[in-house]
Design a protein around this motif. Structure first.
Motif, PDB file in Angstrom:
ATOM      1  N   THR B  11       0.799  -1.093  -0.132  1.00  0.00           N
ATOM      2  CA  THR B  11       0.088  -0.148  -0.010  1.00  0.00           C
ATOM      3  C   THR B  11       0.963   1.372  -0.130  1.00  0.00           C
ATOM      4  O   THR B  11       2.205   1.186   0.303  1.00  0.00           O
ATOM      5  CB  THR B  11      -1.050  -0.195   1.268  1.00  0.00           C
ATOM      6  OG1 THR B  11      -1.929   1.046   1.091  1.00  0.00           O
ATOM      7  CG2 THR B  11      -0.212   0.185   2.594  1.00  0.00           C
ATOM      8  N   LYS B  12       0.270   2.373  -0.379  1.00  0.00           N
ATOM      9  CA  LYS B  12       0.945   3.629  -0.120  1.00  0.00           C
ATOM     10  C   LYS B  12      -0.114   4.838   0.382  1.00  0.00           C
ATOM     11  O   LYS B  12      -1.181   4.623   0.390  1.00  0.00           O
ATOM     12  CB  LYS B  12       1.769   4.118  -1.499  1.00  0.00           C
ATOM     13  CG  LYS B  12       0.997   4.577  -2.479  1.00  0.00           C
ATOM     14  CD  LYS B  12       1.764   4.842  -3.658  1.00  0.00           C
ATOM     15  CE  LYS B  12       1.117   5.253  -4.918  1.00  0.00           C
ATOM     16  NZ  LYS B  12       1.961   5.705  -6.073  1.00  0.00           N
ATOM     17  N   LEU B  15       1.706   8.769   6.582  1.00  0.00           N
ATOM     18  CA  LEU B  15       2.136   8.067   7.674  1.00  0.00           C
ATOM     19  C   LEU B  15       1.565   8.981   8.902  1.00  0.00           C
ATOM     20  O   LEU B  15       1.337  10.436   8.759  1.00  0.00           O
ATOM     21  CB  LEU B  15       3.413   8.381   8.069  1.00  0.00           C
ATOM     22  CG  LEU B  15       4.567   7.124   7.669  1.00  0.00           C
ATOM     23  CD1 LEU B  15       6.005   7.657   7.874  1.00  0.00           C
ATOM     24  CD2 LEU B  15       4.158   5.790   8.405  1.00  0.00           C
ATOM     25  N   LYS B  50      -4.693   5.881   6.553  1.00  0.00           N
ATOM     26  CA  LYS B  50      -3.371   6.429   7.014  1.00  0.00           C
ATOM     27  C   LYS B  50      -2.774   5.038   7.039  1.00  0.00           C
ATOM     28  O   LYS B  50      -3.323   3.916   7.346  1.00  0.00           O
ATOM     29  CB  LYS B  50      -3.262   7.204   8.405  1.00  0.00           C
ATOM     30  CG  LYS B  50      -4.252   8.179   8.582  1.00  0.00           C
ATOM     31  CD  LYS B  50      -3.527   9.548   7.959  1.00  0.00           C
ATOM     32  CE  LYS B  50      -4.457  10.759   7.945  1.00  0.00           C
ATOM     33  NZ  LYS B  50      -5.289  10.863   9.158  1.00  0.00           N
ATOM     34  N   ILE B  51      -1.201   5.103   6.985  1.00  0.00           N
ATOM     35  CA  ILE B  51      -0.420   4.077   7.393  1.00  0.00           C
ATOM     36  C   ILE B  51       0.009   4.350   8.796  1.00  0.00           C
ATOM     37  O   ILE B  51       0.640   5.482   9.143  1.00  0.00           O
ATOM     38  CB  ILE B  51       0.917   4.190   6.466  1.00  0.00           C
ATOM     39  CG1 ILE B  51       0.309   3.591   5.013  1.00  0.00           C
ATOM     40  CG2 ILE B  51       1.835   3.023   7.128  1.00  0.00           C
ATOM     41  CD1 ILE B  51       1.467   3.447   4.056  1.00  0.00           C
ATOM     42  N   LEU B  78      -4.423   1.856   6.210  1.00  0.00           N
ATOM     43  CA  LEU B  78      -4.157   1.268   5.200  1.00  0.00           C
ATOM     44  C   LEU B  78      -3.197  -0.031   5.392  1.00  0.00           C
ATOM     45  O   LEU B  78      -3.204  -0.779   4.857  1.00  0.00           O
ATOM     46  CB  LEU B  78      -3.393   2.300   4.347  1.00  0.00           C
ATOM     47  CG  LEU B  78      -4.294   3.524   3.785  1.00  0.00           C
ATOM     48  CD1 LEU B  78      -3.463   4.581   3.175  1.00  0.00           C
ATOM     49  CD2 LEU B  78      -5.198   3.009   2.681  1.00  0.00           C
ATOM     50  N   ALA B  79      -2.362   0.332   6.595  1.00  0.00           N
ATOM     51  CA  ALA B  79      -1.234  -0.596   6.951  1.00  0.00           C
ATOM     52  C   ALA B  79      -0.781  -0.010   8.172  1.00  0.00           C
ATOM     53  O   ALA B  79      -1.056   1.092   8.699  1.00  0.00           O
ATOM     54  CB  ALA B  79      -0.137  -0.601   5.918  1.00  0.00           C
ATOM     55  N   LEU B 119       4.625   1.164   1.512  1.00  0.00           N
ATOM     56  CA  LEU B 119       4.998   0.125   2.111  1.00  0.00           C
ATOM     57  C   LEU B 119       4.734  -1.307   1.341  1.00  0.00           C
ATOM     58  O   LEU B 119       3.785  -1.441   1.018  1.00  0.00           O
ATOM     59  CB  LEU B 119       3.882   0.202   3.235  1.00  0.00           C
ATOM     60  CG  LEU B 119       4.372  -1.337   4.519  1.00  0.00           C
ATOM     61  CD1 LEU B 119       5.363  -0.906   5.253  1.00  0.00           C
ATOM     62  CD2 LEU B 119       2.854  -1.167   5.250  1.00  0.00           C
ATOM     63  N   ILE B 126      10.421  -0.364   3.310  1.00  0.00           N
ATOM     64  CA  ILE B 126       9.440   0.807   3.234  1.00  0.00           C
ATOM     65  C   ILE B 126      10.214   1.813   2.337  1.00  0.00           C
ATOM     66  O   ILE B 126      11.292   1.956   2.502  1.00  0.00           O
ATOM     67  CB  ILE B 126       9.439   1.362   4.871  1.00  0.00           C
ATOM     68  CG1 ILE B 126       8.457   0.400   5.583  1.00  0.00           C
ATOM     69  CG2 ILE B 126       8.776   2.667   4.519  1.00  0.00           C
ATOM     70  CD1 ILE B 126       8.416   0.748   6.967  1.00  0.00           C
TER      71      ILE B 126
END
Lengths: 152, 127
Positions: B11-12, B15, B50-51, B78-79, B119, B126
């Motif tokens: 995913t992207k 953060l 968001k990550i 998202l991750a 990610l 990363i």
């Protein structure tokens, strides 16, 4: 897995646990934050669910006494037969306690904020989640005080 | 940055970096993804889309189902990036298809708030 009462907990190796600073003042502060009510509409004992020894202690504390309000007691089903055979459940039920198996104090619909404003408990974990998940006030006190103040 | 993959995926996104551990059951609104624990440094922010980087999960293991609810309500991260993988977070990510990786404390401290990252929780990178 973590939510089933039927699972044991295992640790591997000799790794040291996490160490945290904690003193009496901090404990009192947290207790005061979680204790948001002078009294409660019902009592819950559990979270985590009571084991066989805790049920035995409760049964002997309740000898000759009765709850003056609804009291729900949460246990794993795994001990159902044992606490029946030892006479504990009979004593607790005689005192007006309701024993509930394999369900959660805070996540089952048993404590509904449309029906109750506040709950008496001795569980610090229960107090935290009764406040944050069930949105009820909590009267947090020791089991000894619960028996003294809520039974006759 | 080298990472250990716990739950696979790619995913992207931006953060969101937390200083405090997260209690998913007690601290996050499962319908909105907003942090409602007043003591948490992310209080008032949404973890959705968001990550999410946080040291580790704490509190009830039912937090895994909170993660599933967040996914169902379309407000899940998202991750996730953690310093250590706890059972609640790992099982919650696994049942909700949320990629999860573990990084070292030193690498964690390099993560910058709002930075867009990619990610890769398959190769373990990363970017």
């Amino acid at each position: 897995m973590g939510t089933s009462g039927a699972c044991g907990m295992f640790t591997f190796g000799e790794e040291e646990g996490e160490k945290i600073d904690f003193d009496k003042n901090e404990m009192q502060k947290i207790h005061d934050e979680l204790n948001t009510s002078e009294k409660g509409d019902l009592i819950t004992l559990g979270s985590p669910q009571l084991g066989i020894e805790e049920i035995g202690d409760l049964a002997s504390m309740l000898k000759g006494r009765s709850f003056q309000k609804r009291c729900m007691i949460f246990c794993p089903r795994a001990i159902q037969g044992q606490i029946r055979d030892l006479g504990y459940s009979k004593e607790i039920e005689r005192a007006g306690g309701e024993i509930l198996y394999d369900c959660c104090t805070c996540l089952s619909p048993l404590v509904d904020n449309k029906e109750v404003d506040s709950v008496v408990t001795n569980s610090v974990k229960g107090a935290y989640y009764l406040k944050s998940s069930n949105k009820v006030d909590v009267n947090l006190k020791s089991l000894k005080r619960i028996v003294e103040e809520e039974t006759r | 940055m080298n990472v250990k993959v716990i739950v696979r995926g790619k995913t992207k996104g931006p953060l969101l970096v937390a200083k405090n551990p997260i209690n998913f059951l007690g601290g996050i609104d499962k319908k909105t993804g907003i942090v409602h624990d007043k003591k948490h440094d992310l209080f008032g922010k949404s973890i959705g889309d968001k990550i999410l980087a946080f040291p580790f999960g704490i509190g009830s293991s039912v937090g895994a189902y909170t993660l599933y609810s967040l996914k169902y309500n379309k407000c899940a991260p998202l991750a996730m990036i953690c310093i250590k993988a706890d059972l609640t977070t790992a099982s919650g990510c696994a049942i909700s298809n949320i990629p999860l990786v573990v990084v070292s404390k030193d690498d964690y401290d390099l993560l910058q708030e709002n930075k867009e990252i990619t990610l890769d929780a398959v190769e373990g990178k990363i970017l």
